[in-house]
Write a protein that holds these residues in place. Sequence first.
Motif, PDB file in Angstrom:
ATOM      1  N   MET A   1      -9.190 -13.832  -2.382  1.00 25.86           N
ATOM      2  CA  MET A   1      -7.872 -13.329  -2.736  1.00 25.86           C
ATOM      3  C   MET A   1      -7.519 -12.138  -1.845  1.00 25.86           C
ATOM      4  N   PRO A   2      -6.305 -12.120  -1.318  1.00 19.79           N
ATOM      5  CA  PRO A   2      -5.873 -10.992  -0.485  1.00 19.79           C
ATOM      6  C   PRO A   2      -5.817  -9.692  -1.286  1.00 19.79           C
ATOM      7  N   SER A   3      -6.151  -8.591  -0.624  1.00 20.39           N
ATOM      8  CA  SER A   3      -6.100  -7.295  -1.297  1.00 20.39           C
ATOM      9  C   SER A   3      -5.902  -6.189  -0.274  1.00 20.39           C
ATOM     10  N   PHE A   4      -5.509  -5.014  -0.768  1.00 24.41           N
ATOM     11  CA  PHE A   4      -5.434  -3.813   0.054  1.00 24.41           C
ATOM     12  C   PHE A   4      -5.606  -2.601  -0.847  1.00 24.41           C
ATOM     13  N   ASP A   5      -5.855  -1.439  -0.217  1.00 22.17           N
ATOM     14  CA  ASP A   5      -6.035  -0.194  -0.957  1.00 22.17           C
ATOM     15  C   ASP A   5      -4.887   0.753  -0.649  1.00 22.17           C
ATOM     16  N   ILE A   6      -4.402   1.421  -1.681  1.00 20.57           N
ATOM     17  CA  ILE A   6      -3.417   2.489  -1.510  1.00 20.57           C
ATOM     18  C   ILE A   6      -4.203   3.794  -1.542  1.00 20.57           C
ATOM     19  N   VAL A   7      -4.126   4.560  -0.464  1.00 18.91           N
ATOM     20  CA  VAL A   7      -4.856   5.819  -0.373  1.00 18.91           C
ATOM     21  C   VAL A   7      -3.897   6.931   0.039  1.00 18.91           C
ATOM     22  N   SER A   8      -4.351   8.150  -0.092  1.00 15.28           N
ATOM     23  CA  SER A   8      -3.598   9.303   0.381  1.00 15.28           C
ATOM     24  C   SER A   8      -4.563  10.184   1.150  1.00 15.28           C
ATOM     25  N   GLU A   9      -4.532  10.060   2.465  1.00 17.19           N
ATOM     26  CA  GLU A   9      -5.436  10.855   3.290  1.00 17.19           C
ATOM     27  C   GLU A   9      -4.686  11.340   4.518  1.00 17.19           C
ATOM     28  N   VAL A  10      -5.123  12.473   5.035  1.00 18.39           N
ATOM     29  CA  VAL A  10      -4.508  13.104   6.191  1.00 18.39           C
ATOM     30  C   VAL A  10      -5.566  13.211   7.281  1.00 18.39           C
ATOM     31  N   ASP A  11      -5.186  12.913   8.498  1.00 20.18           N
ATOM     32  CA  ASP A  11      -6.097  13.005   9.635  1.00 20.18           C
ATOM     33  C   ASP A  11      -6.341  14.479   9.954  1.00 20.18           C
ATOM     34  N   GLN A  12      -7.573  14.946   9.725  1.00 21.19           N
ATOM     35  CA  GLN A  12      -7.914  16.358   9.913  1.00 21.19           C
ATOM     36  C   GLN A  12      -7.694  16.804  11.359  1.00 21.19           C
ATOM     37  N   GLN A  13      -7.961  15.942  12.314  1.00 18.31           N
ATOM     38  CA  GLN A  13      -7.786  16.314  13.722  1.00 18.31           C
ATOM     39  C   GLN A  13      -6.315  16.560  14.035  1.00 18.31           C
ATOM     40  N   GLU A  14      -5.430  15.744  13.483  1.00 19.60           N
ATOM     41  CA  GLU A  14      -3.999  15.931  13.716  1.00 19.60           C
ATOM     42  C   GLU A  14      -3.507  17.215  13.046  1.00 19.60           C
ATOM     43  N   ARG A 128      -6.609  -0.129  -5.795  1.00 21.93           N
ATOM     44  CA  ARG A 128      -6.795  -1.431  -5.159  1.00 21.93           C
ATOM     45  C   ARG A 128      -5.779  -2.403  -5.744  1.00 21.93           C
ATOM     46  N   VAL A 129      -5.092  -3.116  -4.865  1.00 19.86           N
ATOM     47  CA  VAL A 129      -4.087  -4.092  -5.272  1.00 19.86           C
ATOM     48  C   VAL A 129      -4.541  -5.456  -4.781  1.00 19.86           C
ATOM     49  N   THR A 130      -4.612  -6.436  -5.688  1.00 20.05           N
ATOM     50  CA  THR A 130      -4.992  -7.799  -5.318  1.00 20.05           C
ATOM     51  C   THR A 130      -3.928  -8.765  -5.801  1.00 20.05           C
ATOM     52  N   GLY A 131      -3.758  -9.837  -5.068  1.00 19.34           N
ATOM     53  CA  GLY A 131      -2.778 -10.855  -5.433  1.00 19.34           C
ATOM     54  C   GLY A 131      -3.142 -12.178  -4.795  1.00 19.34           C
ATOM     55  N   LYS A 132      -2.427 -13.231  -5.182  1.00 17.81           N
ATOM     56  CA  LYS A 132      -2.738 -14.554  -4.646  1.00 17.81           C
ATOM     57  C   LYS A 132      -2.101 -14.790  -3.282  1.00 17.81           C
ATOM     58  N   LYS A 133      -0.920 -14.173  -3.056  1.00 15.57           N
ATOM     59  CA  LYS A 133      -0.197 -14.410  -1.812  1.00 15.57           C
ATOM     60  C   LYS A 133      -0.034 -13.121  -1.028  1.00 15.57           C
ATOM     61  N   ARG A 134      -0.047 -13.267   0.277  1.00 11.88           N
ATOM     62  CA  ARG A 134       0.154 -12.130   1.170  1.00 11.88           C
ATOM     63  C   ARG A 134       1.549 -11.535   1.003  1.00 11.88           C
ATOM     64  N   ASP A 135       2.535 -12.388   0.751  1.00 14.46           N
ATOM     65  CA  ASP A 135       3.916 -11.919   0.583  1.00 14.46           C
ATOM     66  C   ASP A 135       4.051 -10.996  -0.630  1.00 14.46           C
ATOM     67  N   ASP A 136       3.317 -11.291  -1.702  1.00 12.75           N
ATOM     68  CA  ASP A 136       3.352 -10.426  -2.884  1.00 12.75           C
ATOM     69  C   ASP A 136       2.802  -9.042  -2.557  1.00 12.75           C
ATOM     70  N   GLN A 154      -0.850   5.795   2.202  1.00 21.43           N
ATOM     71  CA  GLN A 154      -1.142   4.880   3.292  1.00 21.43           C
ATOM     72  C   GLN A 154      -1.788   3.636   2.693  1.00 21.43           C
ATOM     73  N   PHE A 155      -1.736   2.561   3.456  1.00 22.62           N
ATOM     74  CA  PHE A 155      -2.300   1.286   2.999  1.00 22.62           C
ATOM     75  C   PHE A 155      -3.450   0.910   3.919  1.00 22.62           C
ATOM     76  N   ASN A 156      -4.637   0.810   3.346  1.00 23.96           N
ATOM     77  CA  ASN A 156      -5.840   0.534   4.126  1.00 23.96           C
ATOM     78  C   ASN A 156      -6.487  -0.758   3.656  1.00 23.96           C
ATOM     79  N   ASN A 157      -7.431  -1.216   4.461  1.00 21.35           N
ATOM     80  CA  ASN A 157      -8.351  -2.276   4.041  1.00 21.35           C
ATOM     81  C   ASN A 157      -7.630  -3.557   3.636  1.00 21.35           C
ATOM     82  N   PHE A 158      -6.600  -3.954   4.390  1.00 19.85           N
ATOM     83  CA  PHE A 158      -5.866  -5.176   4.069  1.00 19.85           C
ATOM     84  C   PHE A 158      -6.741  -6.369   4.393  1.00 19.85           C
ATOM     85  N   ARG A 159      -7.052  -7.164   3.383  1.00 18.44           N
ATOM     86  CA  ARG A 159      -7.896  -8.354   3.557  1.00 18.44           C
ATOM     87  C   ARG A 159      -7.089  -9.583   3.182  1.00 18.44           C
ATOM     88  N   ASP A 160      -7.257 -10.606   3.978  1.00 15.50           N
ATOM     89  CA  ASP A 160      -6.513 -11.841   3.710  1.00 15.50           C
ATOM     90  C   ASP A 160      -7.408 -12.909   3.129  1.00 15.50           C
TER      91      ASP A 160
END
Length: 160
Positions: A1-14, A128-136, A154-160
């Motif tokens: 099942m496709p999934s992704f993570d919603i995170v809130s992080e800032v690049d320390q170097q920037e 973590r958000v999971t769903g059956k379709k990528r469009d969702d 930010q949205f990380n770890n998008f898996r199809d």
Amino acid sequence: MPSFDIVSEVDQQEVLNAVDNANRELATRFDFRGVNAEFSIKDKLITMQAEAEFQLQQMLEIFLAKAIKRGLDVRSFKEGDVIHSGKTYSQSLTLQQGIETVMAKKLVKLIKDNKLKVQASIQGDQVRVTGKKRDDLQQTMAVVRGAELEQAFQFNNFRD
């Protein structure tokens, strides 16, 4: 099942680059000549010091402009109170990293209220958000981006 993570992080170097650029601009600005004003950073805390309170406001604008140029979201910085100590005024900016439990619950409620065909679960300082379709999942991303929340995501770890 496709999934992704919603995170809130800032690049320390920037962030470090934005602080350095802001310090460089302070050195070249005419209205800060001969004034003891500087930015300093330690861990997740940026401290601004100046001789007057109005200079702190100018410094804040300088720093936020430099942060935007570096691709940082200004909602990632939380302003502290102005502290007067002797001849100097100081103000701190705190980096907001990670999603607190209250904000994570708001995100899950936002996703459920939009009746999207996805499941959202809180996992530590991310959602973590999971769903059956990528469009969702892409529709969920659009809803989170469009929501007026006081934190940058930010949205990380998008898996199809």
